[in-house]
Design an enzyme around this catalytic site. Structure first.
Site, short mmCIF file in Angstrom:
data_model
loop_
_atom_site.label_atom_id
_atom_site.label_comp_id
_atom_site.label_asym_id
_atom_site.label_seq_id
_atom_site.Cartn_x
_atom_site.Cartn_y
_atom_site.Cartn_z
N HIS A 100 81.08 18.68 12.49
CA HIS A 100 81.69 19.95 12.91
C HIS A 100 82.67 19.80 14.05
O HIS A 100 83.57 20.62 14.23
CB HIS A 100 80.58 20.94 13.28
CG HIS A 100 81.10 22.28 13.68
ND1 HIS A 100 81.76 23.11 12.79
CD2 HIS A 100 81.10 22.92 14.88
CE1 HIS A 100 82.13 24.21 13.44
NE2 HIS A 100 81.74 24.12 14.69
N HIS A 151 86.31 23.03 13.30
CA HIS A 151 85.93 21.91 12.43
C HIS A 151 87.18 21.09 12.08
O HIS A 151 88.19 21.65 11.65
CB HIS A 151 85.27 22.47 11.16
CG HIS A 151 84.54 21.44 10.38
ND1 HIS A 151 83.19 21.50 10.13
CD2 HIS A 151 84.97 20.30 9.79
CE1 HIS A 151 82.82 20.45 9.40
NE2 HIS A 151 83.89 19.71 9.19
N HIS A 153 90.21 19.54 10.62
CA HIS A 153 90.88 19.76 9.33
C HIS A 153 92.40 19.67 9.48
O HIS A 153 92.93 19.87 10.56
CB HIS A 153 90.51 21.14 8.74
CG HIS A 153 91.05 22.31 9.52
ND1 HIS A 153 90.50 22.75 10.70
CD2 HIS A 153 92.12 23.12 9.28
CE1 HIS A 153 91.18 23.77 11.15
NE2 HIS A 153 92.19 24.03 10.31
N GLN A 155 96.22 20.55 7.14
CA GLN A 155 96.71 21.52 6.17
C GLN A 155 97.86 20.97 5.35
O GLN A 155 98.57 20.07 5.78
CB GLN A 155 97.21 22.77 6.90
CG GLN A 155 96.12 23.52 7.63
CD GLN A 155 96.66 24.82 8.19
OE1 GLN A 155 97.06 25.72 7.45
NE2 GLN A 155 96.70 24.93 9.50
ZN ZN Z 1 81.94 23.03 10.73
#
Ligand code: ZN
Ligand code: ZN
Ligand code: FE
Length: 341
Positions: A100, A151, A153, A155
């Site tokens: 996370h 979290h 990430h 794009q």
């Molecule tokens: Zn998460």
């Protein structure tokens, strides 16, 4: 809201000749759901990810896409003086890890190589669609720059047009190639090595440096040593070395002021409209909004109103700071997350 939130189109700004994506529904995007006690949508086991079994890297559709393959027909009342087109395209999210929290440097080297591979594969897959002209891959990190989910990430915006900044780069590369019969970036790399004062880190296939012409105080560019146009051109060994350098650059940022740093990471690759871009040279740019430990550099009137950047400081001095931070960061990285052979 209501009817207005359904407006979804691309409008042309004739004053500066640029497309603007208008997406009414994006006004409803949630801000930091965990601060309201809601579940993180990218953690394993949530509705978005639970059907995927055990995963290390996943690609999810963006729930609030700026572009959509099913973008509605442009309403009639928009036809007339102003130019408008359908907001066709695809917006995806790459969740790099089930963890996370953390950054790219917290992902071990082999896992990070898989992440690079996903960037390459999605570039090819989305770029092969006939309505896609450019695959924009990028990563925003930190609430300072408006990232709504913590979290880790990245794009992807698969676009029906070539972004203006890329158009500008293409023009420069093409002009330089016509004049000198050489690649602009290959020449820049050569000169940066001769001067040496802005180099930060290198491995066998990539170089990280603060460019001579940096716009952001701690801007870092990552250049491939081989003249390639996009991620799928890289061989397996080069992908591993790209994974290494992305980890090192992010670790360098987090070491610089001994705090978790926000940044933007953007991949500059050739367009996917099947034209010849052999004169172009792929690279990755990092923009980091701090100019000091707790002073943000804002893009404001002069930057936005005139597109003029002022560099607060001396690039060579900042590069030196980054080089030192990189040295410290490398010691930490080697210890527990794998070292390039
Ligand atoms: Zn998460
Ligand atoms: Zn080149
Ligand atoms: Fe660039």
């Amino acid at each position: 809201m209501g009817e207005q939130s359904k407006v979804h189109e691309i409008r042309w700004n004739p004053l500066i000749c640029q497309w603007i994506i208008v997406a009414g529904h994006r006004g409803r995007r949630p801000w930091r759901p965990e601060e309201k006690g809601l579940a993180c949508p990218f953690c394993p086991g949530t509705p978005e990810t639970k059907d995927l079994g055990v995963w290390d890297v996943i690609v999810l559709p963006n729930k609030f896409p700026a572009l959509s393959p099913k973008a509605l027909k442009v309403p009639r009342f928009h036809m007339g003086f102003f130019r408008v087109r359908r907001a066709v395209g695809i917006c995806e999210v790459i969740v790099e890890t089930p963890m996370h929290e953390g950054d790219l440097c917290d992902i071990d080297l082999d896992h990070m190589r898989k992440v690079v591979d996903v960037f390459a594969k999605e570039y090819s897959r989305l770029g092969s669609l006939n309505y896609i002209k450019y695959v924009a891959e990028f990563r925003n990190k930190g609430k300072e720059i408006g990232v709504s989910l913590t979290h880790p990430h990245s794009q992807i915006y698969a676009l029906p047009f070539i972004p203006p900044r890329i158009m500008c780069e293409l023009k420069s590369f093409k002009r330089y190639f016509k004049k000198k019969n050489r690649c602009l970036l290959c020449d820049i790399i050569k000169i940066e090595y001769e001067e040496g004062s802005r180099l930060i880190y290198e491995n066998k296939h990539f170089t990280a440096l603060l460019p001579y012409f940096a716009m952001w105080p701690y801007e870092i560019h990552v250049y491939s040593k081989r003249h390639v146009q996009a991620l799928p051109d890289l061989n397996e060994e080069e992908k591993l070395h790209l994974a290494d350098i992305l980890r090192v650059v992010t670790a360098t940022y987090n070491t610089l002021f001994e705090r978790d740093m926000p940044y933007m990471m953007v991949f500059h690759q050739k367009p996917t409209d099947k034209k010849n871009y052999n004169y172009y040279h792929m690279h990755i740019e990092f923009y980091q909004p701090y100019r000091d430990k707790d002073k943000l550099k804002y893009a404001a009137g002069i930057e936005w109103g005139f597109w003029i950047f002022t560099y607060d400081g001396i690039p060579e001095k900042k590069a030196h700071e980054l080089r030192e931070a990189c040295g410290k960061a490398l010691k930490k990285l080697d210890k527990y997350l794998g070292k390039i052979p």
